[in-house]
Design a protein around this motif. Structure first.
Motif, PDB file in Angstrom:
ATOM      1  N   LEU A  78       0.842  -1.202   0.000  1.00  0.00           N
ATOM      2  CA  LEU A  78       0.000   0.000   0.000  1.00  0.00           C
ATOM      3  C   LEU A  78       0.873   1.247   0.000  1.00  0.00           C
ATOM      4  CD1 LEU A  78      -2.540  -1.139   2.752  1.00  0.00           C
ATOM      5  CD2 LEU A  78      -2.963  -1.038   0.296  1.00  0.00           C
ATOM      6  N   LYS A  79       0.395   2.275  -0.673  1.00  0.00           N
ATOM      7  CA  LYS A  79       1.037   3.589  -0.586  1.00  0.00           C
ATOM      8  C   LYS A  79       0.007   4.526   0.045  1.00  0.00           C
ATOM      9  CE  LYS A  79       3.560   4.908  -4.423  1.00  0.00           C
ATOM     10  NZ  LYS A  79       5.026   4.731  -4.492  1.00  0.00           N
ATOM     11  N   PRO A  80       0.428   5.414   0.961  1.00  0.00           N
ATOM     12  CA  PRO A  80      -0.568   6.312   1.568  1.00  0.00           C
ATOM     13  C   PRO A  80      -1.020   7.371   0.554  1.00  0.00           C
ATOM     14  CG  PRO A  80       1.633   6.857   2.358  1.00  0.00           C
ATOM     15  CD  PRO A  80       1.777   5.629   1.503  1.00  0.00           C
ATOM     16  N   THR A  81      -2.252   7.862   0.710  1.00  0.00           N
ATOM     17  CA  THR A  81      -2.746   8.876  -0.237  1.00  0.00           C
ATOM     18  C   THR A  81      -1.985  10.190  -0.095  1.00  0.00           C
ATOM     19  OG1 THR A  81      -4.479   9.265   1.368  1.00  0.00           O
ATOM     20  CG2 THR A  81      -5.066   8.002  -0.568  1.00  0.00           C
ATOM     21  N   SER A  82      -1.301  10.367   1.027  1.00  0.00           N
ATOM     22  CA  SER A  82      -0.472  11.577   1.186  1.00  0.00           C
ATOM     23  C   SER A  82       0.717  11.559   0.228  1.00  0.00           C
ATOM     24  CB  SER A  82       0.026  11.672   2.632  1.00  0.00           C
ATOM     25  OG  SER A  82       0.546  10.423   3.055  1.00  0.00           O
TER      26      SER A  82
ATOM     27  N   ALA B 224      10.190   2.822   1.794  1.00  0.00           N
ATOM     28  CA  ALA B 224      10.758   2.800   0.440  1.00  0.00           C
ATOM     29  C   ALA B 224       9.744   3.227  -0.615  1.00  0.00           C
ATOM     30  CB  ALA B 224      11.266   1.401   0.125  1.00  0.00           C
ATOM     31  N   LYS B 225       8.470   2.986  -0.338  1.00  0.00           N
ATOM     32  CA  LYS B 225       7.418   3.170  -1.346  1.00  0.00           C
ATOM     33  C   LYS B 225       6.398   4.247  -1.008  1.00  0.00           C
ATOM     34  CE  LYS B 225       8.105  -0.388  -4.282  1.00  0.00           C
ATOM     35  NZ  LYS B 225       8.272  -0.161  -5.745  1.00  0.00           N
ATOM     36  N   GLY B 226       6.361   4.688   0.266  1.00  0.00           N
ATOM     37  CA  GLY B 226       5.232   5.518   0.678  1.00  0.00           C
ATOM     38  C   GLY B 226       5.557   6.920   1.135  1.00  0.00           C
ATOM     39  N   PHE B 227       6.819   7.331   0.965  1.00  0.00           N
ATOM     40  CA  PHE B 227       7.228   8.677   1.403  1.00  0.00           C
ATOM     41  C   PHE B 227       6.475   9.755   0.613  1.00  0.00           C
ATOM     42  CE2 PHE B 227       9.985   7.089  -1.914  1.00  0.00           C
ATOM     43  CZ  PHE B 227      10.027   8.145  -2.809  1.00  0.00           C
ATOM     44  N   ASP B 228       6.461  10.979   1.144  1.00  0.00           N
ATOM     45  CA  ASP B 228       5.773  12.103   0.480  1.00  0.00           C
ATOM     46  C   ASP B 228       6.310  12.258  -0.948  1.00  0.00           C
ATOM     47  OD1 ASP B 228       4.585  12.559   2.933  1.00  0.00           O
ATOM     48  OD2 ASP B 228       5.779  14.350   3.401  1.00  0.00           O
ATOM     49  N   THR B 229       5.446  12.509  -1.870  1.00  0.00           N
ATOM     50  CA  THR B 229       5.718  12.726  -3.312  1.00  0.00           C
ATOM     51  C   THR B 229       6.060  11.435  -4.066  1.00  0.00           C
ATOM     52  OG1 THR B 229       8.137  13.217  -3.398  1.00  0.00           O
ATOM     53  CG2 THR B 229       6.671  15.044  -2.774  1.00  0.00           C
ATOM     54  N   SER B 230       5.865  10.282  -3.448  1.00  0.00           N
ATOM     55  CA  SER B 230       6.240   9.023  -4.116  1.00  0.00           C
ATOM     56  C   SER B 230       5.197   8.526  -5.118  1.00  0.00           C
ATOM     57  CB  SER B 230       6.523   7.932  -3.084  1.00  0.00           C
ATOM     58  OG  SER B 230       5.341   7.610  -2.371  1.00  0.00           O
ATOM     59  N   CYS B 231       4.075   9.263  -5.239  1.00  0.00           N
ATOM     60  CA  CYS B 231       3.065   8.803  -6.206  1.00  0.00           C
ATOM     61  C   CYS B 231       2.577   9.924  -7.136  1.00  0.00           C
ATOM     62  CB  CYS B 231       1.890   8.142  -5.492  1.00  0.00           C
ATOM     63  SG  CYS B 231       0.849   7.181  -6.610  1.00  0.00           S
ATOM     64  N   PRO B 232       3.462  10.370  -8.047  1.00  0.00           N
ATOM     65  CA  PRO B 232       3.023  11.352  -9.042  1.00  0.00           C
ATOM     66  C   PRO B 232       1.996  10.721  -9.988  1.00  0.00           C
ATOM     67  CG  PRO B 232       5.439  11.236  -8.928  1.00  0.00           C
ATOM     68  CD  PRO B 232       4.898  10.048  -8.182  1.00  0.00           C
TER      69      PRO B 232
END
Ligand SMILES: O=C([O-])CC(=O)C(=O)O
Ligand SMILES: [Mg+2]
Length: 215
Positions: free
Chosen positions: A41-45, A117-125
């Motif tokens: 999972l990646k957070p929506t943030s 590794a996958k969920g830090f801020d800005t990791s989901c452009p």
């Protein structure tokens, strides 16, 4: 068009990501081909949209790009059958699953989760929302990514190990899928590091493209 994107951000719906869904990508990082989908999972943030910058996380020395097709879910459902699965697709989004590869390597070695590794801020452009009808065949569309104009990833969703209907069905056995949820379907080969000042451009065939700067 953009309203659905705004909506799924505001709803704060979950991002379910699939790992190693392309053989060549599993191979390039020395990982076995999975027998079942690997989910995280990646957070929506972690969402950003064009105009916002990708930030290298604190102490990360290897931030990798991963271009992926995202599925936007249109209605709630549990235990969805493969036959019914496409009725739960509201549209698509082009996404980057930005990955702190050094953090992930360390986590893998220690048997720890990939959250950092996958969920830090800005990791989901993500791109603008893509209407379902605009992408007539999501199972056969080109996914490409350039860094500073040099092509790094150039794959096709036809190389996915687990199909979109299979993934929706599999995920919904465990996680209730809700309107606005996004499923990231994995990256083709060619992942690699980016540095401060790099410009990442990615596209889905000639349907949509997007640009993000690393800062
Ligand atoms: O980090 C990885 O290699 C797993 C993953 O997200 C992908 O395959 O898209
Ligand atoms: Mg990925």
């Amino acid at each position: 068009m953009a309203s659905m994107l705004t909506q799924f951000r505001q709803l704060g719906r979950k991002i379910v990501a699939v790992g190693r869904n392309y053989r060549a990508h599993a191979a390039e990082l020395g990982n076995p081909v999975p027998k079942k989908p690997i989910l995280f999972l990646k957070p929506t943030s972690s969402y950003i949209t064009e105009g916002e910058k990708i930030r290298i996380p604190e102490e990360c020395s290897s931030l990798h790009h991963e271009v992926e097709l995202g599925i936007v879910i249109s209605k709630n459902g549990c235990r969805i059958s493969e036959q019914e699965a496409m009725n739960y697709v509201g549209g698509y989004v082009l996404a980057l699953d930005m990955t702190a590869r050094d953090f992930q390597d360390e986590a893998k070695k220690k048997g720890q989760p990939w959250s950092l590794a996958k969920g830090f801020d800005t990791s989901c452009p993500v791109s603008n929302f893509i209407d379902k009808d605009t992408l007539s065949d999501p199972s056969n569309v080109r996914l490409w990514l350039k860094v500073n104009n040099a092509i790094k990833q150039d794959g096709s969703t036809s190389d996915m190990i687990f199909s979109i209907p299979y993934l929706i069905s599999y995920i919904s056995k465990y996680f209730k899928l809700e309107e606005g949820d996004v499923i990231l379907t994995g990256t083709p080969e060619g992942v690699g590091p980016v540095s401060n000042g790099d410009v990442i451009e990615a596209g889905l065939g000639d349907i949509i493209s997007m640009k993000f700067t690393v800062e």
